[in-house]
Design an enzyme around this catalytic site. Sequence first.
Site, PDB file in Angstrom:
ATOM      1  N   SER A   1     -19.205  31.501 -33.829  1.00  0.00           N
ATOM      2  CA  SER A   1     -20.142  31.946 -32.797  1.00  0.00           C
ATOM      3  C   SER A   1     -19.535  32.898 -31.782  1.00  0.00           C
ATOM      4  CB  SER A   1     -20.728  30.733 -32.078  1.00  0.00           C
ATOM      5  OG  SER A   1     -19.691  29.955 -31.513  1.00  0.00           O
TER       6      SER A   1
ATOM      7  N   HIS B   1     -25.446  30.461 -36.845  1.00  0.00           N
ATOM      8  CA  HIS B   1     -25.500  31.903 -36.570  1.00  0.00           C
ATOM      9  C   HIS B   1     -25.616  32.731 -37.854  1.00  0.00           C
ATOM     10  CE1 HIS B   1     -24.676  31.624 -32.241  1.00  0.00           C
ATOM     11  NE2 HIS B   1     -23.965  30.559 -32.581  1.00  0.00           N
TER      12      HIS B   1
ATOM     13  N   LYS C   1     -32.285  29.642 -33.006  1.00  0.00           N
ATOM     14  CA  LYS C   1     -31.765  31.004 -32.904  1.00  0.00           C
ATOM     15  C   LYS C   1     -32.719  31.957 -33.639  1.00  0.00           C
ATOM     16  CE  LYS C   1     -27.125  29.009 -32.445  1.00  0.00           C
ATOM     17  NZ  LYS C   1     -27.381  28.492 -31.109  1.00  0.00           N
TER      18      LYS C   1
END
Length: 633
Positions: free
Chosen positions: A428, A456, A486
């Site tokens: 990240s 991610h 996300k």
Amino acid sequence: MSDDRLFSVKMRASRVSEHVSGAERIVAPSAAPETAAALVKRALSHSKGVPDFISLKVIESDAVLRIKALPVATETTTTPREGLTIAERLLREAGVQRAGEVVAMMAAAGPMRGAMLVDADTLERLEPDRARGVRATCMDAAGAQGRLPASAKNHYAEAIVLASKVAAAPGMIAEICISDDPEYVTGYVASRSTGYRRITCMKEKGDGRGGRIFICKGIADDPSETIHFLETTPVLVEDIPALGGTGTEARFNGIDQELDAIRAAGLWRAPRVLDTRPGLVAMVDGREVAVLSSNNYLGLTEDPRVKEAAARAATQFGTGTGGARLTTGTQPLHAELEEQLADFFGNEAAIAYATGYMANVGAISALAGKGDIILSDELNHASIIDGCRLSGADIVVYRHCDMDDLAGKLSLSGGYRRRLVVSDGVFSMDGDIAPLPAILELCRRYDAFSFIDDAHAVGVLGKTGRGTAEHFGCARADLTVGTLSKSLGSEGGFVCTSRKLADYLVNRSRAYIFSTSPAPASVGAAREALNILAAKPDLVELLRAKTRFFTAEMRKRGIEAETQTAIVPIAIGDENKAVAIAARLLERGFLIPAIRYPTVARGKARLRVAISAAHDYETLATAAEAIRKETAH
Ligand code: WAQ
Ligand code: MG
């Protein structure tokens, strides 16, 4: 008169040639049995392991001397260097002229059961048995009432008793101490003149070296009186100060000190209010800024279809579920989301958690336990680290993405019940990608579970945003964590895995079992976002194009910027400098936060740009220019 009698209860636990644990109490006869039991319990639960034998001595302790505890003060230090410098100053204050050399002796000391007894002028060792050292024993805190149980180790409580007795010994002018507990970095310098001065950092965490030096004057010819006092005179120490001082608000002293230290180190944090507008723009402190740090990689939080789905779910199912998944908190939406996730990622099953953090903590701590080993990449996310700690398994950290290191460590793991290799798919804070094919191969060879956190990577990596496995065109890990928070524009986490392991997590994962299920609006939004991603993977290509555009703009300006993901780290180094640059960028209308310790290592502060498909090209170009200007000086 038997009411006045006191007994000294001493416990010592060892293995063949190794000391494990030792402790003592001076108590009234009526408290002796209970004290003895508590000390045995302590010996049996020591972190060094179970001893081969425990010896217990209960002897009458007559002519007990009562002395007052030294006054206590704390010096807050954050590095061993700072701590040792302060220790040297305090020793000098106590009258030790050769303080620097004493501190150096501390560092050079080998492991000892006792302390070095040293002459202040010559620095000569005075104790008869140097391998053993001199031991301060026959002492306790006065007033057994209301004390912590004897079965628990309390570093401060024991050290203040010892230091107070030592300071009262004939000829003693000062003491310095560093614990040999690898986890305990607070040490102290004590003397009658300076009092007991705690120093919060005197060594690196993980360092199992420690020791004590007692420094005397005028006893070199005959140290026997001092040694006799230390080793045999029974002492009760009275009025031990509560840590952090006394008074009605004293419990806050330590809190204030810690907050001050955080500020001083440039590590202060506070949430910033973002009044969010469409297109990754927000009002911050009355100014409109472009947000270049969101994990909203595909911009789906703003998609009208996703918003509508959230509203629809809330209307149909309510604003909360009112229960955990296994009680009353599973609605049709939850079951459908899990099916959809499993389907999209090509796994047999998926289970949803309320947050990504909980998915990692919940799944890792369920899967591994005592008798197991977890091999964890050194740059893994905090939620992975916390899951590892909570599991109770042995944790072995391997060098970042270093497959030789991982292989070497796996090859030694044969004695464990389960092996688990855990890695972020995309890291990240660096935006780099774990070598998944190599990890899978090693897991196969050593029969280890593979566990990848694709928080991610989902919506970012692979042609269709299915993550790290798609990026490499390889198989999926045994367990893949992802997040709904996300790319998928909602909130929550999930684990994709086999049916068997999903069943296992449902039955074993405490974060799943004991928390309220995700809210209907979040689940509704995530389902719709997933539909959109499945139907229209070109959003992923758009994100990639914008990321390429931004890094090209940066390189045009002579700034290193390379990434295969949507995360572009810009190295700065110093914490305070990174914070200052981020503040100036905010003034220019760009929200790009400084990432600092403990999120990344000390001295490795950086700006972290996260690109979104929702950014427009012009914003990205002007941001690159602003970064160039602000990092130039
Ligand atoms: N007498 C003399 N030396 C001792 C004794 C003893 N009874 N017990 C331990 N030592 C020596 C020995 O060399 C150890 O390696 C070293 O001291 C450190 O012992 O206010 O836990 O028991 O929070 O690891 C300081 C607390 C804790 C500071 C010290 O010492 C605070 C500690 P440990
Ligand atoms: Mg110790």
